[in-house]
Design a protein around this motif. Sequence first.
Motif, PDB file in Angstrom:
ATOM      1  N   ALA A   1       6.358 -15.660  -6.129  1.00 45.31           N
ATOM      2  CA  ALA A   1       5.117 -16.221  -6.666  1.00 45.31           C
ATOM      3  C   ALA A   1       4.397 -17.037  -5.591  1.00 45.31           C
ATOM      4  N   MET A   2       5.183 -17.621  -4.689  1.00 45.88           N
ATOM      5  CA  MET A   2       4.599 -18.388  -3.604  1.00 45.88           C
ATOM      6  C   MET A   2       4.197 -17.488  -2.432  1.00 45.88           C
ATOM      7  N   LYS A   3       5.048 -16.522  -2.088  1.00 44.15           N
ATOM      8  CA  LYS A   3       4.819 -15.695  -0.907  1.00 44.15           C
ATOM      9  C   LYS A   3       3.857 -14.537  -1.151  1.00 44.15           C
ATOM     10  N   GLN A   4       3.891 -13.937  -2.341  1.00 43.59           N
ATOM     11  CA  GLN A   4       3.067 -12.772  -2.634  1.00 43.59           C
ATOM     12  C   GLN A   4       2.413 -12.894  -4.013  1.00 43.59           C
ATOM     13  N   PRO A   5       1.596 -13.912  -4.203  1.00 43.44           N
ATOM     14  CA  PRO A   5       1.005 -14.133  -5.535  1.00 43.44           C
ATOM     15  C   PRO A   5       0.056 -13.022  -5.966  1.00 43.44           C
ATOM     16  N   ASP A   6      -0.474 -12.280  -5.014  1.00 39.73           N
ATOM     17  CA  ASP A   6      -1.448 -11.230  -5.342  1.00 39.73           C
ATOM     18  C   ASP A   6      -0.935  -9.839  -4.999  1.00 39.73           C
ATOM     19  N   ALA A   7       0.367  -9.646  -5.046  1.00 40.39           N
ATOM     20  CA  ALA A   7       0.941  -8.330  -4.730  1.00 40.39           C
ATOM     21  C   ALA A   7       0.359  -7.271  -5.665  1.00 40.39           C
ATOM     22  N   GLU A   8       0.078  -6.109  -5.114  1.00 41.80           N
ATOM     23  CA  GLU A   8      -0.522  -5.037  -5.906  1.00 41.80           C
ATOM     24  C   GLU A   8      -0.115  -3.680  -5.346  1.00 41.80           C
ATOM     25  N   THR A   9      -0.428  -2.628  -6.075  1.00 38.81           N
ATOM     26  CA  THR A   9      -0.097  -1.291  -5.638  1.00 38.81           C
ATOM     27  C   THR A   9      -0.801  -0.951  -4.327  1.00 38.81           C
ATOM     28  N   GLU A  10      -0.152  -0.139  -3.511  1.00 37.52           N
ATOM     29  CA  GLU A  10      -0.759   0.297  -2.254  1.00 37.52           C
ATOM     30  C   GLU A  10      -1.524   1.610  -2.413  1.00 37.52           C
ATOM     31  N   LEU A  11      -1.538   2.152  -3.615  1.00 39.76           N
ATOM     32  CA  LEU A  11      -2.356   3.325  -3.893  1.00 39.76           C
ATOM     33  C   LEU A  11      -3.817   2.900  -4.007  1.00 39.76           C
ATOM     34  N   HIS A  12      -4.707   3.706  -3.461  1.00 36.00           N
ATOM     35  CA  HIS A  12      -6.134   3.405  -3.508  1.00 36.00           C
ATOM     36  C   HIS A  12      -6.764   4.052  -4.740  1.00 36.00           C
ATOM     37  N   TYR A  13      -7.548   3.278  -5.469  1.00 34.12           N
ATOM     38  CA  TYR A  13      -8.203   3.805  -6.664  1.00 34.12           C
ATOM     39  C   TYR A  13      -9.342   2.874  -7.064  1.00 34.12           C
ATOM     40  N   SER A  14     -10.254   3.389  -7.874  1.00 31.92           N
ATOM     41  CA  SER A  14     -11.395   2.590  -8.326  1.00 31.92           C
ATOM     42  C   SER A  14     -11.462   2.437  -9.840  1.00 31.92           C
ATOM     43  N   ASN A  15     -10.702   3.241 -10.576  1.00 35.28           N
ATOM     44  CA  ASN A  15     -10.722   3.155 -12.027  1.00 35.28           C
ATOM     45  C   ASN A  15      -9.396   3.695 -12.575  1.00 35.28           C
ATOM     46  N   PRO A  16      -9.121   3.487 -13.858  1.00 37.39           N
ATOM     47  CA  PRO A  16      -7.841   3.925 -14.435  1.00 37.39           C
ATOM     48  C   PRO A  16      -7.575   5.416 -14.277  1.00 37.39           C
ATOM     49  N   PHE A  17      -8.601   6.248 -14.393  1.00 38.12           N
ATOM     50  CA  PHE A  17      -8.409   7.691 -14.257  1.00 38.12           C
ATOM     51  C   PHE A  17      -7.953   8.049 -12.849  1.00 38.12           C
ATOM     52  N   GLN A  18      -8.551   7.431 -11.848  1.00 43.14           N
ATOM     53  CA  GLN A  18      -8.146   7.691 -10.466  1.00 43.14           C
ATOM     54  C   GLN A  18      -6.711   7.234 -10.226  1.00 43.14           C
ATOM     55  N   LEU A  19      -6.341   6.079 -10.769  1.00 41.37           N
ATOM     56  CA  LEU A  19      -4.968   5.610 -10.585  1.00 41.37           C
ATOM     57  C   LEU A  19      -3.986   6.561 -11.257  1.00 41.37           C
ATOM     58  N   LEU A  20      -4.337   7.052 -12.429  1.00 41.27           N
ATOM     59  CA  LEU A  20      -3.461   7.985 -13.126  1.00 41.27           C
ATOM     60  C   LEU A  20      -3.236   9.240 -12.297  1.00 41.27           C
ATOM     61  N   MET A  21      -4.285   9.772 -11.709  1.00 48.41           N
ATOM     62  CA  MET A  21      -4.136  10.937 -10.836  1.00 48.41           C
ATOM     63  C   MET A  21      -3.242  10.605  -9.654  1.00 48.41           C
ATOM     64  N   ALA A  22      -3.479   9.463  -9.035  1.00 50.44           N
ATOM     65  CA  ALA A  22      -2.726   9.079  -7.844  1.00 50.44           C
ATOM     66  C   ALA A  22      -1.244   8.886  -8.152  1.00 50.44           C
ATOM     67  N   VAL A  23      -0.942   8.265  -9.293  1.00 47.39           N
ATOM     68  CA  VAL A  23       0.461   8.012  -9.635  1.00 47.39           C
ATOM     69  C   VAL A  23       1.185   9.316  -9.960  1.00 47.39           C
ATOM     70  N   ILE A  24       0.520  10.227 -10.646  1.00 47.00           N
ATOM     71  CA  ILE A  24       1.117  11.537 -10.905  1.00 47.00           C
ATOM     72  C   ILE A  24       1.434  12.237  -9.586  1.00 47.00           C
ATOM     73  N   LEU A  25       0.525  12.156  -8.641  1.00 51.18           N
ATOM     74  CA  LEU A  25       0.723  12.795  -7.342  1.00 51.18           C
ATOM     75  C   LEU A  25       1.807  12.115  -6.520  1.00 51.18           C
ATOM     76  N   SER A  26       2.026  10.825  -6.746  1.00 51.37           N
ATOM     77  CA  SER A  26       2.918  10.048  -5.881  1.00 51.37           C
ATOM     78  C   SER A  26       4.396  10.301  -6.136  1.00 51.37           C
ATOM     79  N   ALA A  27       4.738  11.023  -7.195  1.00 53.52           N
ATOM     80  CA  ALA A  27       6.149  11.295  -7.476  1.00 53.52           C
ATOM     81  C   ALA A  27       6.796  12.013  -6.296  1.00 53.52           C
ATOM     82  N   GLN A  28       7.861  11.415  -5.764  1.00 48.74           N
ATOM     83  CA  GLN A  28       8.599  11.958  -4.613  1.00 48.74           C
ATOM     84  C   GLN A  28       7.687  12.213  -3.414  1.00 48.74           C
ATOM     85  N   CYS A  29       6.723  11.332  -3.237  1.00 47.15           N
ATOM     86  CA  CYS A  29       5.801  11.431  -2.098  1.00 47.15           C
ATOM     87  C   CYS A  29       5.385  10.014  -1.724  1.00 47.15           C
TER      88      CYS A  29
END
Length: 226
Positions: A15-43
Motif C-alpha cells: 500500500a505504501m510502495k505501489q498504491p496505484d498498481a494496475e494492469t500492464e495491458l493497454h485499454y481504453s474501455n471495458p470491451f477493449q480490456l475484455l478482448m485483451a485479457v482473453i488474448l493474454s491467456a498463456q501469452c
Amino acid sequence: MLRKERYDRFVAHFAMKQPDAETELHYSNPFQLLMAVILSAQCTDKRINQVTPALFQRFPTPEHLAEATPDLVFDYIRSVSYPNNKSKHLVGMAKMLVEDFNGEVPSDVTQLQKLPGVGRKTANVIASVVYHAPAMAVDTHVFRVANRIGLTTGKTPLAVEKDLVKNLPEDIIHIAHHWLILHGRYVCVARSPKCGICEITGFCKYFQKTEKQAKKISEPDMTDKK
C-alpha cells in the motif's frame, strides 16, 4: 509468524510502495480490456499490447466484432498463442455481448463466465479491474507468490483465491491482485527468485525457509565422532 501478521505486513508494504498498481495491458474501455485479457491467456502482456492497437481500431465495438469472421480476426492476432481458438472466442464473445447484454460488458463474475473464452480467472480480472469488485484472479504469478510469501497453502487456484479473498481487506482486493502479479513478474520469478533485491523478505515464508536451510548447511558438524 501468524498468518494474520503476514497479511498485515503484506498490505502495509505494498500500500505504501505501489498504491496505484494496475494492469500492464493497454485499454481504453471495458470491451477493449475484455478482448485483451482473453488474448493474454498463456501469452505475455507485452505481446498483447503490440497486437491490440490494430485490433481495437478495426473492431471498436462489440457490434463491429460480432459481424466479423474468425478468419478475419485471426489476421490481427496471428502472433499470439493459440490464435485459432482465440479468434473464435473473440467473435463468439462479441455476439453474445450484443445479443444477451445489449453490447455492455457485465460486471457479475457469473455472467461474465457465460461469454466464450472467459473462464473464472478472466472474469475476476474484468470484475476487479473495471468494476473494482472484491474479486481475485489467480494466475501463475498470484498462485506462486501467495504460496511463497505464506499468505496461503492452497493447492489449486480456487483454494488460493478463496484464501486471499477471505483474509485481505475487501476494499483492496482488486489492487492486491496487481501487487502479487507484478511482484511475481519482476522479483519473485519462477525459477530463480530475486531474494537479494526483494523488500519483503522480513515476512516471506519462502525466504525464511531457504535461509534456515542455507544456514544449516553452512554450519560445521560439531558432533563428536569416535
